[in-house]
Write a protein that holds these residues in place. Structure first.
Motif, PDB file in Angstrom:
ATOM      1  N   ALA A 134       0.849  -1.189   0.000  1.00 25.59           N
ATOM      2  CA  ALA A 134       0.000   0.000   0.000  1.00 25.59           C
ATOM      3  C   ALA A 134       0.879   1.232   0.000  1.00 25.59           C
ATOM      4  O   ALA A 134       1.974   1.235   0.578  1.00 25.59           O
ATOM      5  N   SER A 135       0.404   2.288  -0.639  1.00 25.17           N
ATOM      6  CA  SER A 135       1.170   3.531  -0.653  1.00 25.17           C
ATOM      7  C   SER A 135       1.111   4.172   0.733  1.00 25.17           C
ATOM      8  O   SER A 135       0.205   3.916   1.534  1.00 25.17           O
ATOM      9  N   GLN A 136       2.111   5.015   0.996  1.00 23.36           N
ATOM     10  CA  GLN A 136       2.136   5.714   2.277  1.00 23.36           C
ATOM     11  C   GLN A 136       0.905   6.622   2.429  1.00 23.36           C
ATOM     12  O   GLN A 136       0.366   6.783   3.524  1.00 23.36           O
ATOM     13  N   ARG A 137       0.443   7.196   1.322  1.00 22.76           N
ATOM     14  CA  ARG A 137      -0.739   8.049   1.359  1.00 22.76           C
ATOM     15  C   ARG A 137      -1.979   7.247   1.786  1.00 22.76           C
ATOM     16  O   ARG A 137      -2.826   7.714   2.536  1.00 22.76           O
ATOM     17  N   THR A 138      -2.029   5.991   1.314  1.00 21.59           N
ATOM     18  CA  THR A 138      -3.140   5.115   1.696  1.00 21.59           C
ATOM     19  C   THR A 138      -3.124   4.857   3.185  1.00 21.59           C
ATOM     20  O   THR A 138      -4.163   4.923   3.867  1.00 21.59           O
ATOM     21  N   LEU A 139      -1.937   4.555   3.702  1.00 25.08           N
ATOM     22  CA  LEU A 139      -1.826   4.255   5.125  1.00 25.08           C
ATOM     23  C   LEU A 139      -2.208   5.460   5.981  1.00 25.08           C
ATOM     24  O   LEU A 139      -2.831   5.313   7.035  1.00 25.08           O
ATOM     25  N   ARG A 140      -1.841   6.683   5.506  1.00 25.85           N
ATOM     26  CA  ARG A 140      -2.212   7.876   6.268  1.00 25.85           C
ATOM     27  C   ARG A 140      -3.733   8.066   6.270  1.00 25.85           C
ATOM     28  O   ARG A 140      -4.336   8.443   7.269  1.00 25.85           O
ATOM     29  N   LEU A 141      -4.379   7.835   5.111  1.00 22.69           N
ATOM     30  CA  LEU A 141      -5.830   7.979   5.034  1.00 22.69           C
ATOM     31  C   LEU A 141      -6.551   6.954   5.905  1.00 22.69           C
ATOM     32  O   LEU A 141      -7.528   7.276   6.589  1.00 22.69           O
ATOM     33  N   GLU A 167      -9.846  -7.112 -17.340  1.00 18.71           N
ATOM     34  CA  GLU A 167      -9.936  -5.689 -17.660  1.00 18.71           C
ATOM     35  C   GLU A 167     -10.335  -4.942 -16.385  1.00 18.71           C
ATOM     36  O   GLU A 167     -10.830  -5.544 -15.423  1.00 18.71           O
ATOM     37  N   PRO A 168     -10.122  -3.611 -16.359  1.00 15.92           N
ATOM     38  CA  PRO A 168     -10.409  -2.845 -15.138  1.00 15.92           C
ATOM     39  C   PRO A 168     -11.895  -2.902 -14.756  1.00 15.92           C
ATOM     40  O   PRO A 168     -12.777  -2.922 -15.614  1.00 15.92           O
ATOM     41  N   VAL A 169     -12.155  -2.916 -13.442  1.00 22.03           N
ATOM     42  CA  VAL A 169     -13.506  -2.899 -12.880  1.00 22.03           C
ATOM     43  C   VAL A 169     -13.568  -1.773 -11.856  1.00 22.03           C
ATOM     44  O   VAL A 169     -12.662  -1.623 -11.030  1.00 22.03           O
ATOM     45  N   THR A 170     -14.640  -0.969 -11.904  1.00 21.90           N
ATOM     46  CA  THR A 170     -14.798   0.153 -10.983  1.00 21.90           C
ATOM     47  C   THR A 170     -15.886  -0.161  -9.971  1.00 21.90           C
ATOM     48  O   THR A 170     -16.947  -0.693 -10.328  1.00 21.90           O
ATOM     49  N   VAL A 171     -15.626   0.160  -8.713  1.00 19.84           N
ATOM     50  CA  VAL A 171     -16.586  -0.103  -7.644  1.00 19.84           C
ATOM     51  C   VAL A 171     -16.495   1.024  -6.616  1.00 19.84           C
ATOM     52  O   VAL A 171     -15.426   1.603  -6.413  1.00 19.84           O
ATOM     53  N   GLU A 172     -17.628   1.374  -5.996  1.00 21.60           N
ATOM     54  CA  GLU A 172     -17.642   2.366  -4.931  1.00 21.60           C
ATOM     55  C   GLU A 172     -17.877   1.666  -3.602  1.00 21.60           C
ATOM     56  O   GLU A 172     -18.728   0.782  -3.495  1.00 21.60           O
ATOM     57  N   ALA A 173     -17.093   2.079  -2.581  1.00 27.73           N
ATOM     58  CA  ALA A 173     -17.215   1.455  -1.265  1.00 27.73           C
ATOM     59  C   ALA A 173     -16.736   2.430  -0.200  1.00 27.73           C
ATOM     60  O   ALA A 173     -15.975   3.364  -0.486  1.00 27.73           O
ATOM     61  N   ARG A 174     -17.216   2.207   1.015  1.00 27.67           N
ATOM     62  CA  ARG A 174     -16.792   3.020   2.151  1.00 27.67           C
ATOM     63  C   ARG A 174     -15.682   2.295   2.900  1.00 27.67           C
ATOM     64  O   ARG A 174     -15.891   1.176   3.397  1.00 27.67           O
ATOM     65  N   LEU A 175     -14.493   2.946   2.965  1.00 24.85           N
ATOM     66  CA  LEU A 175     -13.360   2.387   3.683  1.00 24.85           C
ATOM     67  C   LEU A 175     -13.295   2.992   5.077  1.00 24.85           C
ATOM     68  O   LEU A 175     -13.667   4.157   5.287  1.00 24.85           O
ATOM     69  N   ARG A 176     -12.823   2.181   6.032  1.00 23.08           N
ATOM     70  CA  ARG A 176     -12.661   2.661   7.409  1.00 23.08           C
ATOM     71  C   ARG A 176     -11.406   3.529   7.476  1.00 23.08           C
ATOM     72  O   ARG A 176     -10.288   3.038   7.343  1.00 23.08           O
ATOM     73  N   CYS A 177     -11.623   4.827   7.698  1.00 20.30           N
ATOM     74  CA  CYS A 177     -10.503   5.770   7.777  1.00 20.30           C
ATOM     75  C   CYS A 177     -10.469   6.338   9.188  1.00 20.30           C
ATOM     76  O   CYS A 177     -11.080   7.401   9.461  1.00 20.30           O
ATOM     77  N   GLY A 178      -9.786   5.653  10.079  1.00 21.58           N
ATOM     78  CA  GLY A 178      -9.747   6.093  11.469  1.00 21.58           C
ATOM     79  C   GLY A 178     -11.131   5.995  12.090  1.00 21.58           C
ATOM     80  O   GLY A 178     -11.764   4.938  12.072  1.00 21.58           O
ATOM     81  N   GLU A 179     -11.630   7.132  12.598  1.00 20.74           N
ATOM     82  CA  GLU A 179     -12.936   7.138  13.262  1.00 20.74           C
ATOM     83  C   GLU A 179     -14.086   7.462  12.321  1.00 20.74           C
ATOM     84  O   GLU A 179     -15.234   7.534  12.756  1.00 20.74           O
ATOM     85  N   ASP A 235     -15.916   6.983   8.241  1.00 28.14           N
ATOM     86  CA  ASP A 235     -16.004   6.155   7.036  1.00 28.14           C
ATOM     87  C   ASP A 235     -16.018   7.073   5.824  1.00 28.14           C
ATOM     88  O   ASP A 235     -16.736   8.079   5.802  1.00 28.14           O
ATOM     89  N   THR A 236     -15.234   6.741   4.816  1.00 28.15           N
ATOM     90  CA  THR A 236     -15.079   7.606   3.656  1.00 28.15           C
ATOM     91  C   THR A 236     -15.398   6.834   2.377  1.00 28.15           C
ATOM     92  O   THR A 236     -14.935   5.698   2.203  1.00 28.15           O
ATOM     93  N   GLY A 242      -7.792   4.261  -5.958  1.00 31.95           N
ATOM     94  CA  GLY A 242      -9.067   4.890  -5.606  1.00 31.95           C
ATOM     95  C   GLY A 242      -8.941   6.379  -5.367  1.00 31.95           C
ATOM     96  O   GLY A 242      -7.870   6.888  -5.048  1.00 31.95           O
ATOM     97  N   ARG A 243     -10.061   7.087  -5.545  1.00 25.98           N
ATOM     98  CA  ARG A 243     -10.096   8.514  -5.232  1.00 25.98           C
ATOM     99  C   ARG A 243     -11.166   8.779  -4.184  1.00 25.98           C
ATOM    100  O   ARG A 243     -12.229   8.147  -4.172  1.00 25.98           O
ATOM    101  N   ASP A 244     -10.873   9.723  -3.322  1.00 30.61           N
ATOM    102  CA  ASP A 244     -11.783  10.097  -2.231  1.00 30.61           C
ATOM    103  C   ASP A 244     -13.041  10.743  -2.821  1.00 30.61           C
ATOM    104  O   ASP A 244     -12.978  11.765  -3.501  1.00 30.61           O
ATOM    105  N   MET A 245     -14.190  10.132  -2.543  1.00 32.31           N
ATOM    106  CA  MET A 245     -15.463  10.619  -3.074  1.00 32.31           C
ATOM    107  C   MET A 245     -16.278  11.376  -2.024  1.00 32.31           C
ATOM    108  O   MET A 245     -17.433  11.729  -2.275  1.00 32.31           O
ATOM    109  N   SER A 246     -15.699  11.623  -0.852  1.00 33.31           N
ATOM    110  CA  SER A 246     -16.492  12.195   0.235  1.00 33.31           C
ATOM    111  C   SER A 246     -17.036  13.577  -0.119  1.00 33.31           C
ATOM    112  O   SER A 246     -18.190  13.883   0.165  1.00 33.31           O
TER     113      SER A 246
END
Length: 587
Positions: free
Chosen positions: A46-53, A88-100, A102-103, A130-134
């Protein structure tokens, strides 16, 4: 314990899970979230940016789905399977647990083929970017809220109200339990806007909305539908006792004074109620009937609750669907004319006919004039229909005279909008010229109210009508303004005594006195008189004995199509009702 993920480069293609890849140095630039997965969807890096998010380290071998909320995990697992199957690429939207918190993220999962021949064919990896959709989600949610809620009170608007009512209807059909709709209108709100200004009025509406909302249950829906009107959906409230209880609370909530900007404002509320399924079974009709009942509550004193009743409610002022059908009816020729005989009171010989418009709808049958004439008057269609009726009636008169072999007259009603039209005299000229009817054979019936709206205009138009020798009749005499001044001022030839003064004769002394006064007045002013609504021999004998010239009513002829009227003329039908000594004098 699994090691946390890093992005250390490693050129060895035969790496184990958790080892670095040549892609890892570029993952920081790929997106808000960048994850390298094995073919089964387990995280390798995972990228460092991912881990921070995410706000926490991610152990190597963690399933991608485990990073999401439970409700979204299935979607992520399916996306991994689809990406492998489709290659081939597949796109999906989901809420990831980002600390306290959900994003929302939009994740694009892309298969990465094996880099060297030494790798087996099934050794490919997946890259999840992924890109932040919040922010976008928040904007969408805000727009949805604006589309479904009233901006002033934050209550549901008409759109959301309709959706809620449909849901309650569906539940009611399953459970068999009725419910009600309450339309709530503030009493005296206009004085707030007019006297104190709209900002104060808006503040009052916000307070009113809050009070009403507190009065209702969580299962109820309160909406603002415009102006000072609110609508409440009340599941399970259907009996008279339940309605009385809830409506009493709603009115009480608005009786307390409103304190706004140092102003103390006293208002109140009128409530109208419709019940499912007793009154209607669709959301539009339920709201409309509740609004009708609320209007009835205001008309009958305000500060009260009225439950909709077919018996107590007048017909709708304007029926949009009926209006559309009327324009279609004009194109299809569904309007037609009926003729009611006007007979001499003493001889019962037909002297003329009143022209009456009818509408024969293909599915509704005969639509009563009381339903379509007010709509035609409002939308201007009456000008077209009136012009047609006037011309057709004049043409029909010539046919009647050919059958009867004697002069007759035709009487045509002129609506208020027709009378005010700049083209009315042109229409009159066209009808007389086209049919060849002499002006004196045409009687134009006008109500008292039409004349008194603008007496100066009325005097000018009536004078020009008289120049064409058309006769003027005052329809329903005695029920309008009844100003004796216009009998002197206007060129009137005929008075028609309204059926309201005829129906209880000869027993009703007051009605008799009014009829006698009208007949005496007409005699001195040299006016003809037609008594409308004559249905019995006693009524006919009464008015005839007091000098009434003509009668019109079911006794001497109902409204009838033209061919029936011609048959009556040919057979001198109504003279057959005479005693022998009188019949001999006219046959």
């Amino acid at each position: 314990m699994r090691p946390s993920l890093t992005a250390v480069p490693d050129q060895d293609p035969r790496r184990e899970p958790g080892q670095a890849s040549s892609l890892d140095p570029f993952m920081e630039a790929l997106g808000d979230v960048a994850l390298r997965l094995d073919a089964s969807g387990l995280v390798r890096a995972a990228s460092q940016r991912t881990l921070r998010l995410l706000g926490a380290p991610v152990a190597a071998g963690t399933p991608l789905a485990a990073l999401a909320l439970d409700v979204d995990q299935a979607a992520l697992r399916n996306a991994v399977v689809d990406a492998n199957a489709r290659a081939e690429p597949v796109t999906v939207e989901a809420r990831l647990r980002c600390g306290e918190r959900d994003t929302w993220f939009e994740l694009r999962i892309t298969p990465i083929p094996a880099c060297t021949p030494a790798q087996p064919a099934d050794a490919h990896e997946l890259l999840a970017v992924g890109r932040d959709m919040s922010a976008q989600r928040a904007t969408e949610q805000h727009l949805r809220h604006l589309a479904t809620h009233d901006a002033l009170t934050e209550l549901p608007n008409r759109l959301l109200l309709s959706d809620r009512i449909r849901m309650v209807i569906a539940n009611a059909r399953r459970s068999g339990q009725g419910f009600s709709i309450a339309s709530i209108g503030l009493d005296g709100f206009k004085k707030v806007n007019d006297g104190l200004g709209h900002p104060v009025g808006d503040a009052v509406l916000r307070v009113a909305a809050a009070r009403l909302r507190k009065t209702l249950r969580d299962s109820d829906t309160l909406a603002r539908v415009g102006g000072d009107e609110f609508v409440a959906v009340l599941p399970g409230t259907a009996t008279p006792e339940q309605i009385k209880l809830v409506s009493g609370r709603l009115m009480a909530a608005l009786q307390s004074p409103f304190e706004v900007d140092s102003h103390t404002i006293y208002l109140g509320a009128s409530v109208g109620v419709s019940i499912y399924p007793e009154h209607a079974e669709d959301e539009v009709r339920l709201v409309a009937l509740a609004d009708t009942a609320m209007g009835r509550a205001k008309e009958t004193g305000k500060g009260r609750t009225v439950v909709y009743s077919v018996r107590e409610s007048s017909p709708p002022q304007h029926d949009i669907s009926l209006e559309a059908a009327m324009f279609h009816a004009v194109r299809e020729g569904e309007f037609l004319l009926y003729y009611q005989p006007i007979v001499a009171a003493r001889t019962r010989q037909i002297e003329g006919f009143e022209t009456l418009m009818r509408w024969k709808h293909p599915t509704l049958g005969m639509v009563p004039p009381v339903r379509f004439i007010p709509i035609a008057e409002t939308n201007g269609l009456i000008n077209m229909l009136g012009a047609w009726a006037l011309k057709a009636a004049c043409v029909q008169l010539r046919q009647f005279e050919d059958i009867a072999r004697r002069p007759l007259y035709i009487s045509v009603n002129i609506s208020p909008r027709q009378f005010r039209s700049d083209r009315f005299l042109d229409v009159l000229d066209d009808a007389l010229a086209f049919s060849g009817t002499p002006g004196e054979r045409l009687v134009l019936e006008i109500t008292e109210g039409t004349l008194m709206v603008d007496p100066v205009h009325a005097e000018a138009i009536l004078g020009k009508m008289a120049e064409r020798r058309a006769r003027i009749a005052i329809d329903d005499f005695g029920t309008g303004y009844s100003s004796l001044a216009y009998l002197k001022r206007f060129p009137i030839s005929v008075l028609k005594i309204d059926r309201a003064f005829i129906k209880d004769l000869p027993a009703a002394e007051k009605d008799g006195a009014i009829c006698n006064a009208v007949l005496d007045l007409a005699k001195h002013l040299d006016l003809s008189v037609v008594a409308e609504g004559v249905e019995t021999e006693e009524q006919l004998e009464y008015v005839a004995s007091r000098g009434c010239d003509y009668v019109q009513g079911y006794l001497t002829g109902k409204p009838m199509p033209a061919h029936v009227a011609m048959a009556a003329l040919k057979e001198n039908l109504y003279a057959e009702l005479l005693p022998d000594e009188l019949r001999a004098g006219i046959l």
